[in-house]
Design an enzyme around this catalytic site. Structure first.
Site, PDB file in Angstrom:
ATOM      1  N   ASP A 185       0.882  -1.158   0.000  1.00  0.00           N
ATOM      2  CA  ASP A 185       0.000   0.000   0.000  1.00  0.00           C
ATOM      3  C   ASP A 185       0.931   1.222   0.000  1.00  0.00           C
ATOM      4  O   ASP A 185       2.102   1.108   0.332  1.00  0.00           O
ATOM      5  CB  ASP A 185      -0.859  -0.059   1.275  1.00  0.00           C
ATOM      6  N   ASP A 229      -1.669  -0.745   5.703  1.00  0.00           N
ATOM      7  CA  ASP A 229      -2.016  -0.252   7.033  1.00  0.00           C
ATOM      8  C   ASP A 229      -3.452   0.245   7.162  1.00  0.00           C
ATOM      9  O   ASP A 229      -3.985   0.297   8.260  1.00  0.00           O
ATOM     10  CB  ASP A 229      -1.082   0.896   7.427  1.00  0.00           C
ATOM     11  N   ASP A 289      -7.106  -1.396   3.332  1.00  0.00           N
ATOM     12  CA  ASP A 289      -6.194  -2.497   3.017  1.00  0.00           C
ATOM     13  C   ASP A 289      -6.594  -3.786   3.717  1.00  0.00           C
ATOM     14  O   ASP A 289      -6.105  -4.851   3.359  1.00  0.00           O
ATOM     15  CB  ASP A 289      -4.764  -2.166   3.460  1.00  0.00           C
TER      16      ASP A 289
END
Lengths: 744, 59
Positions: A447, A625, A629
């Site tokens: 991410d 995080d 996600d």
């Protein structure tokens, strides 16, 4: 402050709010006799001086009866008298130990651990005493004396099997019922048959009894199991103790103007909520009054804060940065964005549930072979001699010799040592299977916001701004919680600026203040110049004229570039999946050398991409995080999250790393890889041992003495091999600087 | 060999006492905080403002 005063992590401090007194009061337990008790997680407590300062300060508060720190779980338990809550949270925060509430139904006690320790104690006691008697038998006790010793051994072994063996019987039964196989099945069968045969021989004054083998085996195996449990629990407690990001409740404004703190589950659509600056939005809602800036990075990956005003609809989980807001709840918590992510996550989970641990895979092959060998041995001896007692004795000796003592220890011991090593590096691992899966990963997906970057802006053009103006900007910025302001203040450091008068923050716009006659404004260009300038970006203006412009970028995590390069070289293709804008992604991808990236993704798109990679045969490591996600973390083969991740992300991830550097990913991969190799070596050692020992057993040469020596020998061998990982860990830890304080 | 009639029960009894002592320690929470116990030895009794082990918080 004492010795190792914890330096608070700026990032964590900016993102997490302390639990409010209302939240603590709701979480406290009524003990009945007019006293109440609360347990708080204090992750920064880590030495004797910390214990003393926390306990003395809390004990001095009015009404507080007892305060005790548990250093192993990093928790403090406070008991007080009366209904009024003592100022526990503010006292702890003032000392530099910000507390968190945690969700843990266990209340600090761990029944499984107690049972395991009790089993270890009982089996250890039994093993030592039986061994004493067995040594006498081996050294020549005969006739009535030997029978007496065997009878005493049988008496001691019975409660040991009942108490300590129960753990294995239960586990073996539960997998057998589902038609599966694990390592506990041959163990349970082996110890039970050994006991039964020995009892038969004792009754008939036989020469050999295997009580010692049966109980010693249990003792060794239980040690491995207990260590495994302790390690996993430590990691789980550490993760549970991290600051909670989802709010537990909100201040509800009733029609008559009264304010009442209610848990999130009781908030219904239409209720008016008050959310102060620095708090997270509890449910999806519409702004009724007030203006502020909203940090959405944890929710959708956008790195730039958004200005909001009355009428805007906002999502649960976003962080209110600058101004107080009055909200009208639109959906109940069970229907909010967070709940939707949970549902996506449950749907996505599957890859991991199908994974079978190495130990289980080995035992699925091993157990039938062992039992078949024992059966064939029995039949062989029956055909050769026809003495059924002799045949059974030899067959059971085969079972005991092959009982996977070494195998049962081989895997957990390595994983315990590896988990300990990761723990020392600030990485929590949920269980041993996660380490096995990590070693298999052959593709990595990251991410962006909050993972590859820290999710906080950094001032990039400080050198272009005159130092005097930077000092003035920093003076104004110090009055604001807005991340862009804090970036200026952090860059400029503490400067002796002018004396400010009438400083005020206008949520959604910026900060203004006066020095003498001049009016300074720091914030949006349009507002700072009273609409004269038509540009985007953050500026410093004096009486409406722009004097300095500020440029920002999202700061990349330390070690990010090196980590991405190392993963690309050693693991496989690296990708970046982000919900942020294309422009922001392009810059970060370019800086870190990631060729393959996608921007503007929704949570479901991330899951889809990971499933696509899985269909191509990749085993994906996902590092992320945000709330957005969490489904992807659940869908990936193995996943990691930083400690600053959203609660459900942290819970979904297999690994959680506490330090800010992204090098935790390569450290974890390295340790997992080496642990995998050691596990295979240990299994190989166990198999080689069997190849040598089994023929001896089949030929009927194994006495209880030989069985005891062979079993202890192989156990010591695999433990020594596992400890090699610890030795390299020591060397590695010595080379590294002292561990940085754990991010709260 | 008649001495064995006394020695074996004595050995078992002594071993049993230590087993019971361990189980008691486990039950009374003395194994709940191993790291804390290792650090608390560094604190002087009169300095420690918290509670002593025998006053420990009952969970």
């Amino acid at each position: 402050m004492s010795c190792c005063a914890p330096s608070s992590d700026h990032l964590a401090a900016a993102l997490t709010a302390l639990p409010s007194d209302e939240e603590v009061a709701v979480a406290a337990r009524d003990l009945g006799d007019g006293t109440r008790q609360i347990e708080l997680s204090v992750p920064t407590v880590h030495c004797a001086a910390c214990i003393r300062s926390v306990e003395t300060a809390l004990a001095k508060l009015d009404d507080v009866q007892t305060a005790r720190v548990n250093l192993s779980t990093r928790r403090v338990s406070v008991r007080w008298r009366g209904d009024r809550l003592p100022p526990i949270v503010s006292t702890l925060a003032g000392l530099g130990y910000p507390p968190n509430l945690f969700d843990d139904a266990q209340d600090g006690r761990d029944p499984v651990l107690s049972e395991l320790l009790r089993a270890v104690a009982v089996s250890g006691f039994a093993a030592a005493n039986i061994m004493l008697l067995s040594v006498s038998v081996w050294s020549g006790a005969e006739g009535a004396t030997r029978d007496l010793f065997h009878w005493v051994s049988a008496l001691i072994a019975l409660p040991a099997l009942a108490i300590a063996g129960r753990i294995y019987y239960r586990s073996a039964w539960s997998v057998l019922r589902r038609g599966r196989m694990n390592m506990d099945v041959p163990i349970a069968i082996g110890i039970t048959l050994a006991y039964a045969l020995s009892l038969y021989d004792t009754v008939h004054s036989g020469e050999h009894a295997y009580f010692d083998a049966s109980v010693t085996l249990l003792f060794f195996l239980l040690i491995g199991r207990t260590l495994d449990h302790v390690m996993r629990n430590k990691a789980r407690a550490a993760v549970a103790g991290l600051a909670r990001l989802a709010p537990r409740g909100a201040l509800v404004l009733a029609a008559d103007g009264s304010r009442d703190y209610r848990p999130v589950t009781e908030i219904e659509p239409g209720m008016r909520l008050l959310v102060a600056a620095g708090e997270r939005i509890p449910v999806d809602a519409r702004v009724v009054a007030g203006a502020s800036d909203l940090d959405c990075s944890l929710v959708n990956g956008e790195s730039a804060p958004q200005a909001i005003a009355a009428g805007a609809e906002i999502q649960a989980g976003t962080l209110n940065l600058t101004g107080p807001l009055t909200l009208e709840a639109l959906r109940p918590a069970s229907n909010s964005f967070l709940a939707e992510m949970m549902r996506l996550m449950e749907a996505a989970e599957g890859g991991r549930a199908r994974y079978r641990r190495i130990a289980d895979r080995v035992s699925a092959l091993y157990a039938p072979v062992v039992h078949l060998t024992a059966l064939l041995t029995f039949l062989g001896w029956m055909i050769a001699g026809g003495d059924w007692h002799r045949a059974i004795t030899v067959a059971i000796a085969v079972l005991i010799i092959t009982c996977p003592c070494a195998l049962g220890l081989a895997v957990p011991i390595v994983q315990v040592v590896a988990a300990r090593r990761l723990f020392e590096n600030g990485i929590m691992v949920k269980d041993g299977a996660a380490m096995e899966r990590l070693a298999e990963a052959d593709a990595a997906v990251f991410d962006k916001t909050g993972t590859l970057t820290l999710g906080r802006p950094r001032l990039t053009n400080a050198h272009e701004v005159a130092p005097r103006l930077l000092g003035i900007a920093a003076g104004l910025a110090a009055h604001s919680r807005h991340p862009l302001s804090q970036a200026i203040a952090a860059q400029a450091g503490v400067a002796s600026g002018p004396d400010w008068e009438d400083v005020r923050e206008l949520p959604g716009f910026g900060v203004e203040g006066r020095t003498g006659e001049a009016l300074w404004r720091l914030g949006r260009a349009g507002w700072a110049t009273d609409g004269r300038a038509d540009e985007a970006g953050t500026v410093l203006a004096r009486d409406g004229g722009i004097v300095a412009r500020f440029a920002y970028e999202d700061e990349t995590r330390p070690g990010a570039r090196a980590t991405v390069a190392a993963l690309a070289a050693d693991v496989g293709p690296v990708e970046m999946l982000s919900g942020d804008t294309e422009e922001a992604c392009r810059r970060v991808a370019g800086e870190l050398g990631i060729g393959n990236w996608r921007s503007g993704l929704l949570p479901a798109d991330k899951v889809a991409r990971i499933e696509e990679l899985a269909r191509q045969g990749h085993r994906v490591l996902m590092v992320g995080d945000g709330l957005n996600d969490a489904p992807a973390l659940g869908a990936a083969h193995v996943s990691m999250a930083p400690a600053t991740a959203a609660d459900i992300g942290r819970n979904a991830a297999d690994f959680v790393f506490l330090h800010s550097s992204l090098s935790a990913v390569t450290t974890a991969l390295d340790v997992a890889g080496r642990a995998g190799r050691l596990i295979r070596q240990n299994i190989a050692i166990a198999i080689v041992y069997n190849v040598i020992a089994v023929p001896v057993a089949i030929l009927g040469h194994v006495t209880p003495l030989i069985a005891a020596i062979a079993m202890s020998g192989s156990s010591i061998l695999v433990i020594a091999n596992a400890l090699r990982l610890m030795r390299t860990a020591r060397r590695g830890a010595a080379a590294r600087p002292a561990a940085e304080p754990v991010a709260a | 060999m008649s001495i064995l009639v006394y020695l074996i029960p004595v050995a078992l009894f002594l071993g049993g006492i230590s087993l019971l002592a361990f189980l008691w320690a486990l039950r009374s929470g003395q194994y709940d905080d191993m790291d804390g116990a290792a650090q608390r030895i560094l604190l002087d009794d009169d300095e420690a403002g918290g509670t002593r082990a025998d006053e420990r918080v009952i969970l």
